[in-house]
Scaffold this active site. Structure first.
Site, PDB file in Angstrom:
ATOM      1  N   LYS A  37      13.380  19.284  -6.771  1.00 32.70           N
ATOM      2  CA  LYS A  37      14.009  19.503  -5.474  1.00 32.70           C
ATOM      3  C   LYS A  37      15.500  19.240  -5.604  1.00 32.70           C
ATOM      4  O   LYS A  37      15.927  18.107  -5.807  1.00 32.70           O
ATOM      5  CB  LYS A  37      13.445  18.578  -4.399  1.00 32.70           C
ATOM      6  CG  LYS A  37      13.922  18.980  -2.984  1.00 32.70           C
ATOM      7  CD  LYS A  37      13.805  17.853  -1.981  1.00 32.70           C
ATOM      8  CE  LYS A  37      15.051  17.001  -1.926  1.00 32.70           C
ATOM      9  NZ  LYS A  37      16.251  17.733  -1.417  1.00 32.70           N
ATOM     10  N   GLY A  94      18.463   8.024  -5.986  1.00 33.23           N
ATOM     11  CA  GLY A  94      19.028   8.002  -4.645  1.00 33.23           C
ATOM     12  C   GLY A  94      19.166   6.578  -4.151  1.00 33.23           C
ATOM     13  O   GLY A  94      19.214   5.619  -4.939  1.00 33.23           O
ATOM     14  N   SER A  95      19.200   6.425  -2.843  1.00 29.14           N
ATOM     15  CA  SER A  95      19.421   5.109  -2.259  1.00 29.14           C
ATOM     16  C   SER A  95      18.182   4.236  -2.394  1.00 29.14           C
ATOM     17  O   SER A  95      17.053   4.722  -2.516  1.00 29.14           O
ATOM     18  CB  SER A  95      19.779   5.249  -0.779  1.00 29.14           C
ATOM     19  OG  SER A  95      18.655   5.685  -0.029  1.00 29.14           O
ATOM     20  N   THR A  96      18.406   2.935  -2.337  1.00 30.02           N
ATOM     21  CA  THR A  96      17.296   1.994  -2.436  1.00 30.02           C
ATOM     22  C   THR A  96      16.340   2.160  -1.265  1.00 30.02           C
ATOM     23  O   THR A  96      15.114   2.085  -1.428  1.00 30.02           O
ATOM     24  CB  THR A  96      17.831   0.556  -2.500  1.00 30.02           C
ATOM     25  OG1 THR A  96      18.630   0.417  -3.693  1.00 30.02           O
ATOM     26  CG2 THR A  96      16.708  -0.461  -2.533  1.00 30.02           C
ATOM     27  N   GLY A 154      14.233   5.147  -1.827  1.00 32.06           N
ATOM     28  CA  GLY A 154      13.376   4.859  -2.970  1.00 32.06           C
ATOM     29  C   GLY A 154      12.156   4.043  -2.574  1.00 32.06           C
ATOM     30  O   GLY A 154      11.051   4.265  -3.093  1.00 32.06           O
ATOM     31  N   GLU A 204      15.872   5.465 -10.008  1.00 30.84           N
ATOM     32  CA  GLU A 204      17.240   4.965 -10.195  1.00 30.84           C
ATOM     33  C   GLU A 204      17.877   4.906  -8.824  1.00 30.84           C
ATOM     34  O   GLU A 204      18.075   5.932  -8.174  1.00 30.84           O
ATOM     35  CB  GLU A 204      18.066   5.859 -11.122  1.00 30.84           C
ATOM     36  CG  GLU A 204      19.353   5.186 -11.542  1.00 30.84           C
ATOM     37  CD  GLU A 204      20.534   6.129 -11.613  1.00 30.84           C
ATOM     38  OE1 GLU A 204      21.545   5.858 -10.919  1.00 30.84           O
ATOM     39  OE2 GLU A 204      20.444   7.129 -12.340  1.00 30.84           O
ATOM     40  N   CYS A 208      26.619   5.751  -8.592  1.00 29.68           N
ATOM     41  CA  CYS A 208      25.729   4.594  -8.526  1.00 29.68           C
ATOM     42  C   CYS A 208      26.216   3.445  -9.397  1.00 29.68           C
ATOM     43  O   CYS A 208      25.837   2.293  -9.167  1.00 29.68           O
ATOM     44  CB  CYS A 208      24.311   5.000  -8.896  1.00 29.68           C
ATOM     45  SG  CYS A 208      24.186   5.922 -10.436  1.00 29.68           S
ATOM     46  N   GLU A 232      26.256  -1.302  -0.900  1.00 34.58           N
ATOM     47  CA  GLU A 232      26.757  -0.120  -1.608  1.00 34.58           C
ATOM     48  C   GLU A 232      27.473   0.782  -0.616  1.00 34.58           C
ATOM     49  O   GLU A 232      26.879   1.248   0.357  1.00 34.58           O
ATOM     50  CB  GLU A 232      25.630   0.635  -2.285  1.00 34.58           C
ATOM     51  CG  GLU A 232      26.123   1.805  -3.128  1.00 34.58           C
ATOM     52  CD  GLU A 232      24.994   2.515  -3.858  1.00 34.58           C
ATOM     53  OE1 GLU A 232      25.219   2.947  -4.999  1.00 34.58           O
ATOM     54  OE2 GLU A 232      23.900   2.650  -3.282  1.00 34.58           O
TER      55      GLU A 232
END
Length: 481
Positions: free
Chosen positions: A170, A222-224, A227, A244, A278, A379
């Site tokens: 994607k 992507g973002s935590t 995730g 990640e 990141c 972040e």
């Protein structure tokens, strides 16, 4: 202006709706992609599943040839791909060119890995033989991020294909065009169904990939926060997940560092790609004895940065990806001011007329930042540097590790104890006298809330295979009853 359709089971398929892609530096439309949905994702998964057994049983040479062909084609089309990448993301052309070059290198690296995927022989009594073999998971789902769509997307795709897996990818909604470009190349070089690419919203396509029982392994960058959602969805079917996630990388500058070199690295580490990285070194932990000199150099270099469109060769830093991203960055800047940080440079939106149509944020440096401030903890994903003064190396290590994020860190020192200090940093990647960098042969991933697993290098083989154990008995079985 380019346009792309869905790539499913060797075919190019249209959709009822499309997604327009704008250049964040100018607001101009640079292309469009078909808008896939959950049903399209299911069809792609089914197509990949239908050929998984046959593809996974092929010889290493069957994987090597198309991987090398993809690398060759990316290199041949590198200039055009890099220009499109700079247009859809806003990043500087030189950065885009480096990303394209490393993407090609990743396919070439994994083409060389295909005949080196092997198991072990386990010591046993002489009446038995026990060996292991690495086998592909099957259908692998790849959710690609927008900040480095080629670099981070192709790393997983290349290693998955090299180990006999099939792929459903994607592309990022904000910047899908170059992922689709490479997807077209993959479609041409691999058998039907082996590679499928479905652009569309994460809430539809991404959610289906994370929750579908037909997916055998998932990789997400992507973002935590997102995730965590992927993990929750994957848990229903116990699907392996490689993540990640976010980062808040510290850059530690010790008294014996080459301060000119360190200042260059600190500035490049946070303002490259407008801080949308990141592993952006957004926390500068500098020893009090060299604080003033280092900060003076950092501010001077920051104020030399030229903002502009990524395709302009005079540009040093492009825009952030969208207006909502700019609003988020500016809100962090305001919170830093309110919490008592000292603004040294930047801190707002540039007032130049030539930049009026883009989503630019000035490169920003704060001093007198306390580690507990929001700007030092969360972040930001934008061009904002927080300078934190420390009194000792011990304090620097403590502050660097005192974060839920642990993706990357940097140390600037000429001391021989650099590697000993690196051992004490709880981060997936530690750079010494450079900012965190990526290489095809090197593993990549974070600790704590920055992720699970590793991609890249030979560790990428482990990310997309599981280990089966085979035990052979040479003696006849005794009658058990």
């Amino acid at each position: 202006m380019v346009s792309y359709e869905l790539l499913v089971d060797g075919d190019r398929r249209s959709s009822a709706e499309t997604i327009a892609v704008e250049n964040p530096a100018t607001g101009e439309t640079v292309g469009s992609v078909a808008r896939g949905d959950a049903e399209d994702a299911r069809e792609a998964i089914d197509a990949a599943a239908a050929v998984t057994d046959e593809w996974g049983a092929r010889s290493p040479a069957a994987y090597e040839r198309p991987l090398r062909a993809v690398a060759d084609r990316i290199e041949a089309e590198a200039d055009e791909i890099a220009t499109l990448l700079a247009e859809e993301t806003g990043k500087c052309l030189a950065t885009a060119e480096g990303e394209v070059a490393e993407s090609a290198a990743q396919f070439r690296y994994y083409a060389g890995v295909v005949d080196k995927v092997r198991g072990d022989t386990i010591p046993t009594p002489p009446n038995r033989l026990n060996y292991t073999r690495r086998v592909p998971y099957g259908v692998t789902a790849h959710v690609v991020p927008w900040n480095y769509p080629l670099l981070l997307g192709t790393r997983g795709i290349a290693s998955a294909l090299a180990t006999g897996n099939t792929v459903v990818a994607k592309p990022p909604t904000q910047a899908p065009l170059t992922t689709m470009w490479v997807g077209e190349i993959l479609l041409d070089e691999f058998p039907d169904g082996v590679v499928n690419v479905v652009p569309g919203p994460g809430s539809e396509v991404g959610a289906e990939l994370a929750s579908n029982a037909g997916v055998d392994a998932i990789t997400f960058t992507g973002s935590t926060g997102v995730g965590r959602g992927v993990l929750e969805s994957a848990a229903e079917h116990i699907t392996p997940v490689d993540l990640e996630l976010g980062g808040k990388a510290p850059s530690i500058v010790l008294p014996d560092a080459d301060l000119e070199n360190a200042a260059r690295g600190v500035v490049a580490g946070i303002f490259s790609n407008a801080g949308q990285n990141c592993v952006a070194t957004s926390r500068c932990l500098v020893h009090e004895s060299v604080h003033d000199e280092l900060v003076e150099k950092v501010v001077e270099k920051t104020e030399r940065i030229t903002l502009g469109a990524g395709t302009d060769p005079e540009t040093d830093m492009g825009p952030v990806i969208s207006e909502s991203a700019r609003e988020d960055v500016l809100s962090y800047i305001e919170s830093a001011k309110e919490q008592g940080a000292t603004l040294l440079t930047g801190g707002g939106v540039p007032d130049e007329e030539r930049l009026a149509d883009g989503t630019f944020v000035e490169p920003t440096v704060f001093d007198d930042v306390d580690p507990s401030m929001t700007v030092a903890c969360e972040e930001i994903f934008g061009p904002v540097l927080s300078v934190i003064t420390v009194e000792s190396t011990e304090e620097a290590i403590s502050v660097a590790n005192d974060s839920p994020f642990a993706l990357a860190a940097a140390i600037w020192t000429d001391g021989l104890e650099a590697t000993q200090l690196a051992d004490r940093l709880d981060h997936g990647l530690v750079a010494i006298n450079t900012f965190p960098v990526s290489m095809p042969q090197s593993p990549w991933g974070g600790n704590k809330e920055s992720g699970i697993g590793r991609e890249g290098g030979l560790e990428g083989v482990e990310a997309f295979t599981t280990v089966d154990s085979v035990v052979v008995e040479f003696d006849e079985m005794e009658d058990p009853y």
